[in-house]
Design a protein around this motif. Structure first.
Motif, mmCIF file in Angstrom:
data_model
loop_
_atom_site.group_PDB
_atom_site.id
_atom_site.type_symbol
_atom_site.label_atom_id
_atom_site.label_comp_id
_atom_site.label_asym_id
_atom_site.label_seq_id
_atom_site.Cartn_x
_atom_site.Cartn_y
_atom_site.Cartn_z
ATOM 1 N N VAL A 124 -48.730 4.736 15.327
ATOM 2 C CA VAL A 124 -50.059 5.217 15.718
ATOM 3 C C VAL A 124 -49.929 6.707 16.006
ATOM 4 O O VAL A 124 -49.100 7.121 16.820
ATOM 5 C CB VAL A 124 -50.582 4.497 16.983
ATOM 6 C CG1 VAL A 124 -51.950 5.064 17.389
ATOM 7 C CG2 VAL A 124 -50.676 2.991 16.765
ATOM 8 N N ASP A 172 -55.716 7.509 15.602
ATOM 9 C CA ASP A 172 -56.459 7.267 16.837
ATOM 10 C C ASP A 172 -57.057 8.602 17.290
ATOM 11 O O ASP A 172 -56.313 9.585 17.432
ATOM 12 C CB ASP A 172 -55.479 6.722 17.892
ATOM 13 C CG ASP A 172 -56.167 6.290 19.173
ATOM 14 O OD1 ASP A 172 -57.111 6.973 19.603
ATOM 15 O OD2 ASP A 172 -55.749 5.269 19.751
ATOM 16 N N HIS A 253 -57.905 -3.311 28.139
ATOM 17 C CA HIS A 253 -57.302 -4.044 29.251
ATOM 18 C C HIS A 253 -57.849 -5.473 29.305
ATOM 19 O O HIS A 253 -57.102 -6.432 29.478
ATOM 20 C CB HIS A 253 -57.624 -3.369 30.591
ATOM 21 C CG HIS A 253 -57.070 -1.984 30.732
ATOM 22 N ND1 HIS A 253 -57.753 -0.866 30.307
ATOM 23 C CD2 HIS A 253 -55.894 -1.540 31.247
ATOM 24 C CE1 HIS A 253 -57.022 0.215 30.565
ATOM 25 N NE2 HIS A 253 -55.890 -0.168 31.125
HETATM 26 N N1 PMM Z 1 -54.997 5.572 25.961
HETATM 27 C C1 PMM Z 1 -54.101 5.485 26.976
HETATM 28 C C2 PMM Z 1 -52.762 5.163 26.710
HETATM 29 N N2 PMM Z 1 -52.345 4.915 25.444
HETATM 30 N N3 PMM Z 1 -52.803 4.748 23.149
HETATM 31 C C3 PMM Z 1 -53.674 4.837 22.138
HETATM 32 N N4 PMM Z 1 -53.247 4.623 20.874
HETATM 33 N N5 PMM Z 1 -54.984 5.144 22.324
HETATM 34 C C4 PMM Z 1 -55.487 5.403 23.567
HETATM 35 O O1 PMM Z 1 -56.691 5.702 23.673
HETATM 36 C C5 PMM Z 1 -54.585 5.337 24.687
HETATM 37 C C6 PMM Z 1 -53.234 4.991 24.420
HETATM 38 C C7 PMM Z 1 -54.537 5.736 28.397
HETATM 39 O O2 PMM Z 1 -54.998 4.579 29.011
HETATM 40 P P1 PMM Z 1 -54.157 3.584 30.017
HETATM 41 O O3 PMM Z 1 -53.402 4.474 31.003
HETATM 42 O O4 PMM Z 1 -55.178 2.770 30.676
HETATM 43 O O5 PMM Z 1 -53.224 2.754 29.212
#
Ligand code: PMM
Length: 281
Positions: A124, A172, A253
């Motif tokens: 990703v 993304d 989540h």
């Molecule tokens: N957002 C977060 C963490 N990882 N990975 C992808 N691919 N896309 C996202 O939008 C993304 C991510 C931040 O959110 P979290 O701390 O709630 O996991």
């Protein structure tokens, strides 16, 4: 059909579910319950990327995530590793992860793309303009969609140069990363155009601040007053709209709510509309 990626954060400080799953055993059971709710992929992360977060030592991150990745992969789950570090990515792939989720698109650690290339894992590539500690300093755009697409197209080229074919890439737009309020909505409106670059597209809106701001704007309330339930409803709606716009996957989540929302939307549209325009796994 749009895939649901369930979030398993193994961090003490993530803004939404941090702290609860720092213990590896608890993280694994949380992951298994997300799978039982219908998650197609579980995204395991050991470093918080919330705005203002400080970086975590790669060795600490590895110790947090590897046991969780291994246990979930052994249970037959498709695991993605949420990391910006080459060493963590490699250790996680060795432990069974099949996707490397780098929110920085290979920019934070210049070794990551070359390290992952020979493993065959999918990658990703997130749209990112700098570390979480000062990400809002980079949030200056003329045309959000054009700039996100242009910058991601350059990340596809960087991945290809490192030996990762575009068919292994998932793009993304990096919702919340170097983007303020409305810039996130603008980026989401570009989902169909992003899918037009030819790679699969992943969208992550779950419990993010721009949703809380939208939910409180009219009432003039503080965005921090919005509870998880309302954020999860907003997340389910944006995830349905992302699916409608051609997203291959949504990262959330609250897996149960998103799976239900996608089910209902699919019934309205009919199955055929929901075939992803790009390759599905
Ligand atoms: N957002 C977060 C963490 N990882 N990975 C992808 N691919 N896309 C996202 O939008 C993304 C991510 C931040 O959110 P979290 O701390 O709630 O996991």
């Amino acid at each position: 059909m749009t895939l649901v990626m369930g979030i398993v954060n193994v961090t003490p400080d993530s803004f939404s579910d941090g702290g609860r799953y720092l213990d590896a055993g608890a993280a694994v059971s949380h992951g298994l319950s997300l799978r039982a709710q219908g998650a197609d992929i579980l995204d395991v992360g050991g470093e918080s990327t919330r705005p203002g977060a400080e970086r975590v030592e790669p060795a600490v991150e590895r110790d947090r995530v590897v046991p969780v990745v291994r246990a979930l992969a052994e249970a037959g789950v498709v695991v993605s590793i949420d990391t910006m570090n080459a060493t963590t990515a490699l250790a996680a792939v060795e432990a069974g992860a099949r996707i490397v989720n780098d929110v920085s698109g290979g920019l934070a650690d210049p070794e990551l793309l070359a390290a992952v290339a020979p493993t065959g894992a999918d990658v990703v590539l997130g749209h990112w303009r700098g570390p979480s500690a000062d990400m809002y300093a980079q949030a200056e755009y003329g045309d959000v969609v054009a700039e996100v697409l242009g910058e991601l197209a350059r990340r596809i080229e960087a991945a290809a140069a490192a030996g990762i074919a575009p068919s292994r890439v998932i793009l993304d737009p990096g919702i919340g990363f170097g983007k303020r309020g409305d810039q996130n909505w603008a980026a989401l409106r570009g989902t169909t155009r992003l899918a037009g670059l030819g790679s699969r597209v992943l969208i992550g809106t779950s419990r993010k601040r721009f949703l809380a701001e939208t939910l409180t704007a009219e009432a003039g309330a503080e965005y921090t007053d919005v509870g998880e339930d309302r954020l999860d409803l907003g997340t389910a709606v944006t995830s349905v709209l992302a699916a409608h716009a051609g997203a291959w996957g949504v990262r959330v989540h609250d897996v149960a709510a998103t799976v239900d929302a996608l089910r209902v939307a699919r019934a309205w549209e009919g199955e055929s509309r929901w075939a992803s325009p790009t390759r599905s796994r």
